[in-house]
Enzyme design. Structure first.
Site, PDB file in Angstrom:
ATOM      1  N   ARG A   1      46.859  92.600  55.557  1.00  0.00           N
ATOM      2  CA  ARG A   1      45.337  91.254  55.977  1.00  0.00           C
ATOM      3  C   ARG A   1      44.538  90.867  56.507  1.00  0.00           C
ATOM      4  O   ARG A   1      43.620  91.206  56.019  1.00  0.00           O
ATOM      5  CB  ARG A   1      45.910  90.037  55.234  1.00  0.00           C
ATOM      6  CG  ARG A   1      46.876  88.917  54.183  1.00  0.00           C
ATOM      7  CD  ARG A   1      47.650  88.161  54.507  1.00  0.00           C
ATOM      8  NE  ARG A   1      47.476  86.987  55.460  1.00  0.00           N
ATOM      9  CZ  ARG A   1      47.496  85.840  55.349  1.00  0.00           C
ATOM     10  NH1 ARG A   1      49.100  85.771  56.125  1.00  0.00           N
ATOM     11  NH2 ARG A   1      47.276  84.726  55.552  1.00  0.00           N
TER      12      ARG A   1
ATOM     13  N   ARG B   1      53.787  79.795  54.382  1.00  0.00           N
ATOM     14  CA  ARG B   1      54.088  80.579  53.301  1.00  0.00           C
ATOM     15  C   ARG B   1      54.665  82.648  53.580  1.00  0.00           C
ATOM     16  O   ARG B   1      54.515  82.584  53.895  1.00  0.00           O
ATOM     17  CB  ARG B   1      52.381  81.135  53.253  1.00  0.00           C
ATOM     18  CG  ARG B   1      51.082  80.091  53.276  1.00  0.00           C
ATOM     19  CD  ARG B   1      49.713  79.835  52.913  1.00  0.00           C
ATOM     20  NE  ARG B   1      49.366  81.213  53.784  1.00  0.00           N
ATOM     21  CZ  ARG B   1      47.577  81.597  53.480  1.00  0.00           C
ATOM     22  NH1 ARG B   1      46.841  80.480  53.546  1.00  0.00           N
ATOM     23  NH2 ARG B   1      47.251  82.993  53.119  1.00  0.00           N
TER      24      ARG B   1
ATOM     25  N   ARG C   1      34.908  88.257  49.917  1.00  0.00           N
ATOM     26  CA  ARG C   1      35.972  89.344  49.927  1.00  0.00           C
ATOM     27  C   ARG C   1      35.495  90.666  50.548  1.00  0.00           C
ATOM     28  O   ARG C   1      35.761  91.561  50.925  1.00  0.00           O
ATOM     29  CB  ARG C   1      37.116  88.971  50.135  1.00  0.00           C
ATOM     30  CG  ARG C   1      37.740  88.144  50.184  1.00  0.00           C
ATOM     31  CD  ARG C   1      39.635  87.622  50.709  1.00  0.00           C
ATOM     32  NE  ARG C   1      39.548  85.762  50.869  1.00  0.00           N
ATOM     33  CZ  ARG C   1      40.445  85.698  51.286  1.00  0.00           C
ATOM     34  NH1 ARG C   1      40.942  86.113  52.072  1.00  0.00           N
ATOM     35  NH2 ARG C   1      40.361  83.993  51.230  1.00  0.00           N
TER      36      ARG C   1
ATOM     37  N   ARG D   1      52.630  79.815  61.548  1.00  0.00           N
ATOM     38  CA  ARG D   1      51.312  78.382  60.900  1.00  0.00           C
ATOM     39  C   ARG D   1      53.379  78.104  59.709  1.00  0.00           C
ATOM     40  O   ARG D   1      53.408  78.314  59.636  1.00  0.00           O
ATOM     41  CB  ARG D   1      50.457  79.026  60.064  1.00  0.00           C
ATOM     42  CG  ARG D   1      49.986  78.329  58.967  1.00  0.00           C
ATOM     43  CD  ARG D   1      49.090  79.000  58.538  1.00  0.00           C
ATOM     44  NE  ARG D   1      49.187  79.809  57.505  1.00  0.00           N
ATOM     45  CZ  ARG D   1      47.713  80.606  56.752  1.00  0.00           C
ATOM     46  NH1 ARG D   1      46.828  79.962  56.612  1.00  0.00           N
ATOM     47  NH2 ARG D   1      47.862  81.541  56.397  1.00  0.00           N
TER      48      ARG D   1
ATOM     49  N   LYS E   1      39.509  78.581  58.500  1.00  0.00           N
ATOM     50  CA  LYS E   1      38.256  78.520  56.968  1.00  0.00           C
ATOM     51  C   LYS E   1      38.610  76.877  56.861  1.00  0.00           C
ATOM     52  O   LYS E   1      38.654  75.376  56.474  1.00  0.00           O
ATOM     53  CB  LYS E   1      38.591  79.531  56.111  1.00  0.00           C
ATOM     54  CG  LYS E   1      38.222  80.783  56.836  1.00  0.00           C
ATOM     55  CD  LYS E   1      37.977  81.853  55.690  1.00  0.00           C
ATOM     56  CE  LYS E   1      39.495  82.106  55.273  1.00  0.00           C
ATOM     57  NZ  LYS E   1      39.914  83.375  56.012  1.00  0.00           N
TER      58      LYS E   1
HETATM   59  P1  AP5 Z   1      43.862  77.997  59.284  1.00  0.00           P
HETATM   60  O1  AP5 Z   1      42.885  77.284  58.971  1.00  0.00           O
HETATM   61  O2  AP5 Z   1      44.920  78.298  57.346  1.00  0.00           O
HETATM   62  O3  AP5 Z   1      43.626  79.863  58.972  1.00  0.00           O
HETATM   63  P2  AP5 Z   1      42.570  80.287  57.637  1.00  0.00           P
HETATM   64  O4  AP5 Z   1      41.241  81.356  58.153  1.00  0.00           O
HETATM   65  O5  AP5 Z   1      42.282  79.776  56.400  1.00  0.00           O
HETATM   66  O6  AP5 Z   1      43.361  81.645  57.474  1.00  0.00           O
HETATM   67  P3  AP5 Z   1      44.249  82.036  55.683  1.00  0.00           P
HETATM   68  O7  AP5 Z   1      45.540  82.592  56.493  1.00  0.00           O
HETATM   69  O8  AP5 Z   1      44.199  80.679  54.778  1.00  0.00           O
HETATM   70  O9  AP5 Z   1      43.090  83.218  55.140  1.00  0.00           O
HETATM   71  P4  AP5 Z   1      43.851  83.753  54.268  1.00  0.00           P
HETATM   72  O10 AP5 Z   1      42.117  84.340  53.876  1.00  0.00           O
HETATM   73  O11 AP5 Z   1      44.457  85.145  54.682  1.00  0.00           O
HETATM   74  O12 AP5 Z   1      43.874  83.370  53.482  1.00  0.00           O
HETATM   75  P5  AP5 Z   1      43.682  82.243  51.809  1.00  0.00           P
HETATM   76  O13 AP5 Z   1      45.007  81.937  51.167  1.00  0.00           O
HETATM   77  O14 AP5 Z   1      41.782  82.398  51.746  1.00  0.00           O
HETATM   78  O15 AP5 Z   1      44.681  78.368  60.716  1.00  0.00           O
HETATM   79  C1  AP5 Z   1      45.646  79.292  60.824  1.00  0.00           C
HETATM   80  C2  AP5 Z   1      46.539  78.895  61.871  1.00  0.00           C
HETATM   81  O16 AP5 Z   1      45.869  78.797  63.324  1.00  0.00           O
HETATM   82  C3  AP5 Z   1      46.962  77.189  60.965  1.00  0.00           C
HETATM   83  O17 AP5 Z   1      48.242  78.050  62.084  1.00  0.00           O
HETATM   84  C4  AP5 Z   1      45.850  76.968  61.605  1.00  0.00           C
HETATM   85  O18 AP5 Z   1      46.678  75.167  61.995  1.00  0.00           O
HETATM   86  C5  AP5 Z   1      45.546  76.876  63.186  1.00  0.00           C
HETATM   87  N1  AP5 Z   1      44.381  77.205  63.803  1.00  0.00           N
HETATM   88  C6  AP5 Z   1      43.627  76.681  63.366  1.00  0.00           C
HETATM   89  N2  AP5 Z   1      42.609  76.949  63.213  1.00  0.00           N
HETATM   90  C7  AP5 Z   1      42.376  76.956  65.005  1.00  0.00           C
HETATM   91  C8  AP5 Z   1      41.639  77.166  66.803  1.00  0.00           C
HETATM   92  N3  AP5 Z   1      40.967  76.247  66.500  1.00  0.00           N
HETATM   93  N4  AP5 Z   1      43.120  76.838  67.360  1.00  0.00           N
HETATM   94  C9  AP5 Z   1      43.862  76.959  67.312  1.00  0.00           C
HETATM   95  N5  AP5 Z   1      44.768  77.318  65.994  1.00  0.00           N
HETATM   96  C10 AP5 Z   1      44.152  76.542  65.444  1.00  0.00           C
HETATM   97  O19 AP5 Z   1      44.193  84.102  50.578  1.00  0.00           O
HETATM   98  C11 AP5 Z   1      45.031  84.297  50.442  1.00  0.00           C
HETATM   99  C12 AP5 Z   1      45.329  85.835  49.661  1.00  0.00           C
HETATM  100  O20 AP5 Z   1      44.128  85.354  48.700  1.00  0.00           O
HETATM  101  C13 AP5 Z   1      44.529  86.611  50.101  1.00  0.00           C
HETATM  102  O21 AP5 Z   1      44.908  87.526  51.206  1.00  0.00           O
HETATM  103  C14 AP5 Z   1      43.928  87.705  48.630  1.00  0.00           C
HETATM  104  O22 AP5 Z   1      45.179  88.044  48.420  1.00  0.00           O
HETATM  105  C15 AP5 Z   1      43.882  86.173  47.862  1.00  0.00           C
HETATM  106  N6  AP5 Z   1      42.689  85.695  47.732  1.00  0.00           N
HETATM  107  C16 AP5 Z   1      41.511  85.117  48.444  1.00  0.00           C
HETATM  108  N7  AP5 Z   1      40.720  84.809  47.835  1.00  0.00           N
HETATM  109  C17 AP5 Z   1      39.946  85.689  46.525  1.00  0.00           C
HETATM  110  C18 AP5 Z   1      38.845  86.645  46.969  1.00  0.00           C
HETATM  111  N8  AP5 Z   1      37.587  85.857  47.087  1.00  0.00           N
HETATM  112  N9  AP5 Z   1      39.191  88.493  46.674  1.00  0.00           N
HETATM  113  C19 AP5 Z   1      40.256  88.620  46.371  1.00  0.00           C
HETATM  114  N10 AP5 Z   1      41.260  87.972  46.616  1.00  0.00           N
HETATM  115  C20 AP5 Z   1      41.304  86.471  47.218  1.00  0.00           C
END
Ligand code: AP5
Length: 214
Positions: A169, A158, A86, A126, A8
């Site tokens: 997660r 992270r 989510r 990552r 994402k």
């Molecule tokens: P990356 O682009 O970082 O993936 P992502 O989908 O953004 O993953 P996140 O871990 O950031 O998602 P998340 O939902 O767990 O965390 P968030 O910060 O949103 O890619 C991942 C890796 O793969 C990278 O190394 C990248 O380079 C690699 N990659 C990407 N695409 C690739 C490809 N095509 N091929 C190969 N490699 C690739 O949320 C964190 C926390 O915040 C949540 O756990 C929760 O506690 C809280 N939170 C956030 N939003 C809410 C909400 N709406 N409600 C409640 N809690 C929330």
């Protein structure tokens, strides 16, 4: 929309750079609270849930996301919401917000399809730049890097990217968890799906195609 590790953030940053869209990641907004001198004790306590791989309180998410959306929409910007929705409860609350703001007919949901297994492999490898937020994919070369190739900033892992929290997660926010949310949006007829298993450039091409950007 997509499970943790589905790319994402990676894809949102590419579109933001190429099209001037504004990338709003609720994860980034929550992490920014850690160094915000105005954050309340309650808000800081919510971050403990994030570090355990659990969802944080809905009200905090709405407060941060709705403010950021309004601010940018009012400035005529296109917004990419990353991970902002989510649960079904959140989807319904956002829908009320979109209706109130006359945005409901302008929403597209991009479904980044990835298996839980690939997600786990990606997240355990990552690294992220502390300064510019660049997300670094795994490769044998990148594994050794300590500084960002874009800006020279320090790279970090992270706090929620350790094997136990990644598993939590994926259990709480993986494909089983997001299926009902995608059903909700499919019912509204606004879902576009991409295969997020492909490499970053090919996913980018598919995203542009389904969003009719090119
Ligand atoms: P990356 O682009 O970082 O993936 P992502 O989908 O953004 O993953 P996140 O871990 O950031 O998602 P998340 O939902 O767990 O965390 P968030 O910060 O949103 O890619 C991942 C890796 O793969 C990278 O190394 C990248 O380079 C690699 N990659 C990407 N695409 C690739 C490809 N095509 N091929 C190969 N490699 C690739 O949320 C964190 C926390 O915040 C949540 O756990 C929760 O506690 C809280 N939170 C956030 N939003 C809410 C909400 N709406 N409600 C409640 N809690 C929330």
């Amino acid at each position: 929309m997509g499970i943790p590790g589905s790319g994402k953030g990676t894809q949102a940053k590419i579109l933001a750079k190429d099209y001037g869209f504004v990338h709003i990641s609720t994860g980034d907004l929550l992490r920014a609270l850690e160094t915000d001198p105005n954050a309340s004790v309650e808000e800081l306590n919510s971050l403990k849930k994030m570090k355990e791989g659990k969802l944080v309180a809905d009200d905090l998410v709405y407060k941060l996301a709705f403010h950021a959306i309004k601010e940018n929409i009012n400035n005529g910007k296109v917004v990419i919401l990353d991970g902002a929705i989510r649960s079904i409860g959140q989807a319904e609350e956002y829908q009320r917000f979109f209706l109130n703001e006359n945005l409901a007919d302008k929403i597209v949901v991009l479904d980044m399809k990835l298996s839980d297994e690939t997600a786990y492999k990606r997240l355990t490898k990552r690294k992220v730049c502390k300064d510019c937020g660049y997300i670094i994919p795994y490769s044998p070369d990148n594994e050794k890097k300590l500084v960002c190739e874009k800006c020279g900033g320090e790279l970090y892992i992270r706090s929620d990217d350790n094997p136990a929290t990644i598993q939590e997660r994926i259990m709480k926010q993986g494909n089983n968890a997001i299926a009902p949310i995608l059903d909700y949006y499919s019912g509204l007829g606004i879902v576009k799906t991409v295969n997020a298993e492909k490499d970053i450039q090919d996913v980018d091409l598919e995203v542009r195609k389904v969003l009719e950007l090119e």
